[in-house]
Design an enzyme around this catalytic site. Structure first.
Site, PDB file in Angstrom:
ATOM      1  N   LYS A 107       0.864  -1.189   0.000  1.00  0.00           N
ATOM      2  CA  LYS A 107       0.000   0.000   0.000  1.00  0.00           C
ATOM      3  C   LYS A 107       0.898   1.236   0.000  1.00  0.00           C
ATOM      4  CE  LYS A 107      -3.837   2.071   2.585  1.00  0.00           C
ATOM      5  NZ  LYS A 107      -4.793   1.797   3.667  1.00  0.00           N
ATOM      6  N   ASP A 248     -16.733  -0.331  -0.270  1.00  0.00           N
ATOM      7  CA  ASP A 248     -15.424  -0.699  -0.850  1.00  0.00           C
ATOM      8  C   ASP A 248     -14.408  -1.035   0.243  1.00  0.00           C
ATOM      9  OD1 ASP A 248     -15.959   2.246  -0.696  1.00  0.00           O
ATOM     10  OD2 ASP A 248     -13.787   2.332  -0.876  1.00  0.00           O
TER      11      ASP A 248
HETATM   12  P1  AMP Z   1     -10.273   4.593   1.370  1.00  0.00           P
HETATM   13  O1  AMP Z   1     -11.672   4.966   1.753  1.00  0.00           O
HETATM   14  O2  AMP Z   1      -9.196   5.281   2.135  1.00  0.00           O
HETATM   15  O3  AMP Z   1     -10.079   3.109   1.451  1.00  0.00           O
HETATM   16  O4  AMP Z   1     -10.019   5.040  -0.148  1.00  0.00           O
HETATM   17  C1  AMP Z   1     -11.019   5.193  -1.106  1.00  0.00           C
HETATM   18  C2  AMP Z   1     -10.454   5.136  -2.505  1.00  0.00           C
HETATM   19  O5  AMP Z   1      -9.493   6.183  -2.707  1.00  0.00           O
HETATM   20  C3  AMP Z   1      -9.750   3.838  -2.833  1.00  0.00           C
HETATM   21  O6  AMP Z   1     -10.059   3.509  -4.169  1.00  0.00           O
HETATM   22  C4  AMP Z   1      -8.296   4.191  -2.664  1.00  0.00           C
HETATM   23  O7  AMP Z   1      -7.463   3.367  -3.454  1.00  0.00           O
HETATM   24  C5  AMP Z   1      -8.258   5.623  -3.127  1.00  0.00           C
HETATM   25  N1  AMP Z   1      -7.151   6.396  -2.531  1.00  0.00           N
HETATM   26  C6  AMP Z   1      -7.039   6.799  -1.243  1.00  0.00           C
HETATM   27  N2  AMP Z   1      -5.896   7.491  -1.060  1.00  0.00           N
HETATM   28  C7  AMP Z   1      -5.265   7.525  -2.262  1.00  0.00           C
HETATM   29  C8  AMP Z   1      -4.040   8.089  -2.739  1.00  0.00           C
HETATM   30  N3  AMP Z   1      -3.218   8.774  -1.937  1.00  0.00           N
HETATM   31  N4  AMP Z   1      -3.726   7.914  -4.031  1.00  0.00           N
HETATM   32  C9  AMP Z   1      -4.545   7.238  -4.852  1.00  0.00           C
HETATM   33  N5  AMP Z   1      -5.692   6.694  -4.486  1.00  0.00           N
HETATM   34  C10 AMP Z   1      -6.070   6.813  -3.205  1.00  0.00           C
HETATM   35 MG    MG Z   2     -10.286   1.495   0.914  1.00  0.00          MG
END
Ligand code: AMP
Ligand code: MG
Length: 484
Positions: A107, A248
């Site tokens: 990650k 998700d």
């Molecule tokens: P999360 O709710 O933090 O699990 O993230 C929601 C979405 O945003 C997921 O598809 C993650 O892969 C994406 N995401 C979160 N932070 C980043 C980042 N710094 N760069 C790219 N994608 C991100």
């Molecule tokens: Mg996530």
């Protein structure tokens, strides 16, 4: 086993290539090892000494691709705070393949096709939090993803208020499929074929006993309902809040996944919200079981082309009762009671306790640890001393004493039960913050110490007696933000 003998197996390329992206990681500059996890090494049969090598750091950093590994990111969709987002995906995670049934994933390894406006990075603070918390949850018997290692670097990323150093955690899970993966597959051309292929994949990896069953997709759903009811009961029992229970971030295997602004509640507050972005409290402590049920309903809809919606909805009615059943069993243990002896599940006593803890403004998990060590009802000062307001707790003890008499147990009998479920140490956010601050100065000792405490929470850790005390008021129940 040596690192170079480790052989990874990729099983995801059976899907249409629109459902994943093969790609290379973008390595961090000047990677440094912060910590590796011996328990995780054991799970994949990796020798500990291997983790001290440059090759190992390069493996975490993505510049050393092991035998059999073909890195890829997965696409998924999801309901975020109740709203459907048709395309999300591994925006900063890269899968490397599986070994011993553990799917390895880094990650923070750079931009993917699913990064949207993100930079593909994970900063040091969120990586340390995830690295330690998975292990803490596992040690408490809460189903979760695990982590093999964490690295620091000289690469920086811009976050809310400043530049922060980037980090990578190597995560491991028996499955990375989310409810959101099914939501995405349900929206593709050939959705029916894609959905059954994905369901077969989940069954093979997670529910292999269903492989030859009739109506196996419905049964997969039922199995997830059961697992999720148990998972949520464990979260509620220990006061764990996930913070972003979007579909998700909800595992098809019933695991705790995607650690973000999570917290173990410090002071008991049933409406506690740990995510700063969650202004309406959708993911507050009390709401978590309802949200889990809502998420499962979304899954039922997504599966409806290949499984009977009505039957799935019917089964979902069992979710809350099932959750309550496990929760009450665990809460009885937390107060040392055996419901069989007292003739009922002590619901009233437990509800009264939660109210009392709330009124007393008492550290939730420290309460149970002190109760475990209580020796007499004549002196409950070890507990009332940590209450801001003591009356409600004193009143509760009157009720508790009566139930204990009915239960027929001694302090020693109850202690035996409680010792197995009430740890001395719970990893709170302020402790993680201490480790993060030191790590920013290049000192990773506290990360490693906290890892040890997280993995052995029932043991004594003399140098860290302070972490067995109530969270200092100024750090209690603070909120964290999602973006990290
Ligand atoms: P999360 O709710 O933090 O699990 O993230 C929601 C979405 O945003 C997921 O598809 C993650 O892969 C994406 N995401 C979160 N932070 C980043 C980042 N710094 N760069 C790219 N994608 C991100
Ligand atoms: Mg996530």
């Amino acid at each position: 086993m040596k690192l170079k003998e480790l052989e990874l197996n990729v099983d995801y390329f059976e899907f249409n290539e629109k459902l994943y992206q093969k790609l290379d990681a973008t390595p961090l500059s000047k990677p440094k090892l912060i910590s590796f996890n011996k328990q995780a090494c054991d799970l994949i049969n990796l020798d500990y000494e291997e983790c001290e090598s440059e090759e190992f750091i390069d493996f975490i950093n993505g510049s050393n691709v092991l035998k059999g590994s073909v890195p890829y990111s997965m696409v998924y969709a999801g309901h975020q705070f109740g709203y459907f987002v048709p395309q999300l995906g591994d925006g900063r995670a890269i899968n490397l393949g599986a070994v011993n049934g553990w799917h390895l994933q880094t990650k923070g390894s750079g931009i993917t096709n699913y990064s949207r406006r993100g930079d593909g990075r994970a900063v040091l603070r969120s990586s340390i939090r995830e690295y330690i918390m998975g292990e803490a949850m596992h040690a408490l018997g809460v189903p979760t993803t695990r982590a093999l290692a964490i690295i620091d670097s000289d690469t920086f990323a811009h976050r809310e208020w400043e530049q922060e150093s980037c980090s990578i955690v190597m995560r491991m899970s028996p499955s990375w499929i989310r409810i959101g993966t099914f939501e995405f597959f349900a929206n593709t051309d050939n959705s029916k074929e894609n959905l059954s292929q994905l369901a077969d994949y989940v069954i093979k990896n997670t529910y292999p006993h269903l492989e030859n069953e009739n109506n196996k997709y419905e049964k997969m759903f039922y199995a997830l309902v059961d697992n999720s009811a148990e998972l949520l009961a464990k979260w509620q029992t220990y006061g764990f809040m996930h913070g972003v229970m979007n579909t998700d971030n909800f595992s098809m295997a019933g695991l705790t996944i995607d650690y973000g602004p999570f917290a173990f509640m410090d002071y008991f507050d049933k409406n506690c919200i740990c995510n700063h972005t969650d202004s309406e409290g959708r993911y507050s402590y009390n709401n978590q079981p309802y949200v889990a049920r809502w998420n499962l309903m979304v899954l039922a809809q997504a599966l409806s082309e290949i499984a009977n919606l009505e039957k799935m909805q019917d089964y979902l009615h069992a979710f809350l009762p099932q959750h309550e059943n496990v929760y009450l069993q665990m809460m009885n243990k937390r107060i040392g009671l055996n419901p069989k002896n007292s003739g009922n599940n002590n619901l009233d006593l437990i509800v009264e306790l939660l109210g009392a803890l709330q009124s007393a403004q008492m550290d939730y998990n420290v309460f149970f640890h002190r109760l475990t060590n209580l020796e007499s009802f004549d002196d409950i000062s070890s507990i009332t001393d940590i209450a801001v307001f003591r009356q409600s707790i004193e009143d509760w003890f009157e009720s508790y004493k009566k139930v204990c008499e009915k239960d027929g147990s001694t302090f020693e009998d109850r202690r035996v039960i409680m010792k197995k479920i009430n740890p001395k140490y719970i990893i709170k956010n302020y402790m993680l913050q201490d480790a993060i601050e030191l790590a920013h100065e290049g000192d990773y000792t506290l990360v490693n110490d906290l890892l040890n405490i997280a993995q052995n929470p029932f043991d004594e850790h003399e140098a860290f007696e302070k972490y067995a005390q109530p969270t200092p008021m100024e750090y209690a129940n603070t909120q964290l933000s999602c973006s990290s």
